[in-house]
Write an enzyme that holds these catalytic residues in place. Structure first.
Site, PDB file in Angstrom:
ATOM      1  N   GLU A  38       0.863  -1.189   0.000  1.00  0.00           N
ATOM      2  CA  GLU A  38       0.000   0.000   0.000  1.00  0.00           C
ATOM      3  C   GLU A  38       0.904   1.245   0.000  1.00  0.00           C
ATOM      4  O   GLU A  38       1.939   1.257   0.674  1.00  0.00           O
ATOM      5  CB  GLU A  38      -0.840  -0.065   1.294  1.00  0.00           C
ATOM      6  CG  GLU A  38      -1.777   1.082   1.555  1.00  0.00           C
ATOM      7  CD  GLU A  38      -2.488   0.900   2.920  1.00  0.00           C
ATOM      8  OE1 GLU A  38      -2.056   0.052   3.740  1.00  0.00           O
ATOM      9  OE2 GLU A  38      -3.471   1.623   3.151  1.00  0.00           O
ATOM     10  N   LYS A 109      -9.606   1.953  -1.766  1.00  0.00           N
ATOM     11  CA  LYS A 109      -9.789   1.273  -0.474  1.00  0.00           C
ATOM     12  C   LYS A 109     -11.145   1.610   0.146  1.00  0.00           C
ATOM     13  O   LYS A 109     -11.466   2.788   0.366  1.00  0.00           O
ATOM     14  CB  LYS A 109      -8.649   1.678   0.465  1.00  0.00           C
ATOM     15  CG  LYS A 109      -8.613   0.933   1.781  1.00  0.00           C
ATOM     16  CD  LYS A 109      -7.357   1.345   2.573  1.00  0.00           C
ATOM     17  CE  LYS A 109      -7.160   0.553   3.839  1.00  0.00           C
ATOM     18  NZ  LYS A 109      -5.909   0.938   4.537  1.00  0.00           N
ATOM     19  N   CYS A 147      -4.927  -3.562   2.586  1.00  0.00           N
ATOM     20  CA  CYS A 147      -4.634  -3.616   4.020  1.00  0.00           C
ATOM     21  C   CYS A 147      -5.863  -3.912   4.868  1.00  0.00           C
ATOM     22  O   CYS A 147      -6.358  -5.021   4.873  1.00  0.00           O
ATOM     23  CB  CYS A 147      -3.913  -2.336   4.449  1.00  0.00           C
ATOM     24  SG  CYS A 147      -2.952  -2.620   5.972  1.00  0.00           S
ATOM     25  N   VAL A 174      -0.175  -2.732  10.658  1.00  0.00           N
ATOM     26  CA  VAL A 174       0.378  -2.436  11.975  1.00  0.00           C
ATOM     27  C   VAL A 174      -0.200  -3.369  13.035  1.00  0.00           C
ATOM     28  O   VAL A 174       0.374  -3.511  14.109  1.00  0.00           O
ATOM     29  CB  VAL A 174       0.133  -0.959  12.377  1.00  0.00           C
ATOM     30  CG1 VAL A 174       0.978  -0.031  11.532  1.00  0.00           C
ATOM     31  CG2 VAL A 174      -1.333  -0.578  12.275  1.00  0.00           C
TER      32      VAL A 174
HETATM   33  C1  ACM Z   1      -3.911  -0.162   7.214  1.00  0.00           C
HETATM   34  O1  ACM Z   1      -5.024  -0.378   6.731  1.00  0.00           O
HETATM   35  N1  ACM Z   1      -2.974   0.459   6.515  1.00  0.00           N
HETATM   36  C2  ACM Z   1      -3.589  -0.605   8.574  1.00  0.00           C
END
Ligand code: ACM
Length: 277
Positions: A38, A109, A147, A174
């Site tokens: 990402e 996203k 992510c 994370v």
């Molecule tokens: C994330 O979605 N970058 C933790």
């Protein structure tokens, strides 16, 4: 076909240095699909909207998109990587799919994580699945999620129900749970997954994030075909038959898609006071 991913430590706002780093890492890599993290060219912890705005790319062109297009056209690989995408007044946390014919497709996203909600607009293109080809021109279907989408089983499910064979998953993870969850996403949807995470640390003005590496490639039975450590910068790859995802017969009497009972599942958004779901 061979799928590969790049795990590395992008440096904040150092777009050209990050592109150089990836370019050196993938030099000579023979793969049909290469997945990058990402926001791989910009870093993640944007200090301000003006920092983000200064590196956001207009649809179809900009350093990260040009990089993906160039490497796809010159190697015959399909590349997927995350970038900040500007469209009119909005900036999306997007991932581009670059195919060797020069085509660029985009996913935005859907499930924004934490401070991303202060900076990015939520994705508005659903979960598209793209028809792509390996270097022998064999077709397969590629879905994208980014992510934090992993936390929502609906993301991988939406892609699988539309026929994705492989889910490319650029990430800046994370939270520690994702490497445990992805084999389950692969198993419950009977798809291949390729999670390309980053390493290293980055700072907001008032907080630090540490990224957990541990990129992984999973097969439709939930086996981990390749996995990286927490801090290493490296390429992972695996040879797969993407169409293996299409054999969804679990027993003589059970098919993973046909046995679904959507009429029994809760639909749509839960009311704020509805705790039953
Ligand atoms: C994330 O979605 N970058 C933790």
């Amino acid at each position: 076909m061979r799928v590969a991913l790049v795990q590395f430590n992008p440096h904040y706002m150092q777009v050209h240095a990050n592109l150089d780093r990836v370019s050196r890492m993938i030099h000579g890599l023979e793969a049909d699909l290469i997945v990058l993290p990402e926001l791989f060219a910009t870093g993640y912890c944007f200090h301000s909207s003006s920092d983000l705005s200064s590196v956001a790319e207009q649809q179809g062109s900009g350093p990260a998109i040009d990089f993906l297009r160039f490497h796809s056209e010159s190697t015959g690989s399909t590349l997927v990587g995350g970038f900040p995408e500007r469209d009119a007044d909005a900036i999306y946390n997007s991932a581009a799919v670059a195919t060797p014919d020069g085509r660029i497709d985009v996913y935005r996203k859907i499930h924004l994580f934490d401070r991303e909600k202060l900076l990015f607009a939520p994705g508005n293109l659903g979960f598209p699945v793209f028809d792509v080809r390996d270097r022998q021109e064999r077709p397969y279907r590629l879905g994208i999620m980014i992510c934090f989408d992993w936390y929502f089983p609906e993301a991988a499910r939406s892609l699988a129900l539309q026929g994705a064979d492989v889910i490319a998953h650029p990430a800046n993870l994370v939270r520690k749970d994702c490497p445990r969850a992805m084999p389950i996403r692969a198993l419950e949807n009977h798809v291949f997954t390729v999670t390309a995470n980053r390493t290293g640390r980055e700072r907001y003005p008032d907080a630090e994030l540490e990224f957990i590496g541990q990129s992984l490639i999973c097969d439709p039975s939930g086996e981990v075909l390749a996995g990286a450590g927490r801090d290493e910068e490296r390429i992972l790859s695996a040879d797969i038959d993407p169409h293996q995802s299409r054999h969804r017969q679990i027993t003589v009497h059970n098919d993973l898609h046909l046995d679904r009972r959507p009429e029994c599942y809760a639909l749509g958004a839960a009311a704020p006071d509805d705790k039953r779901i």
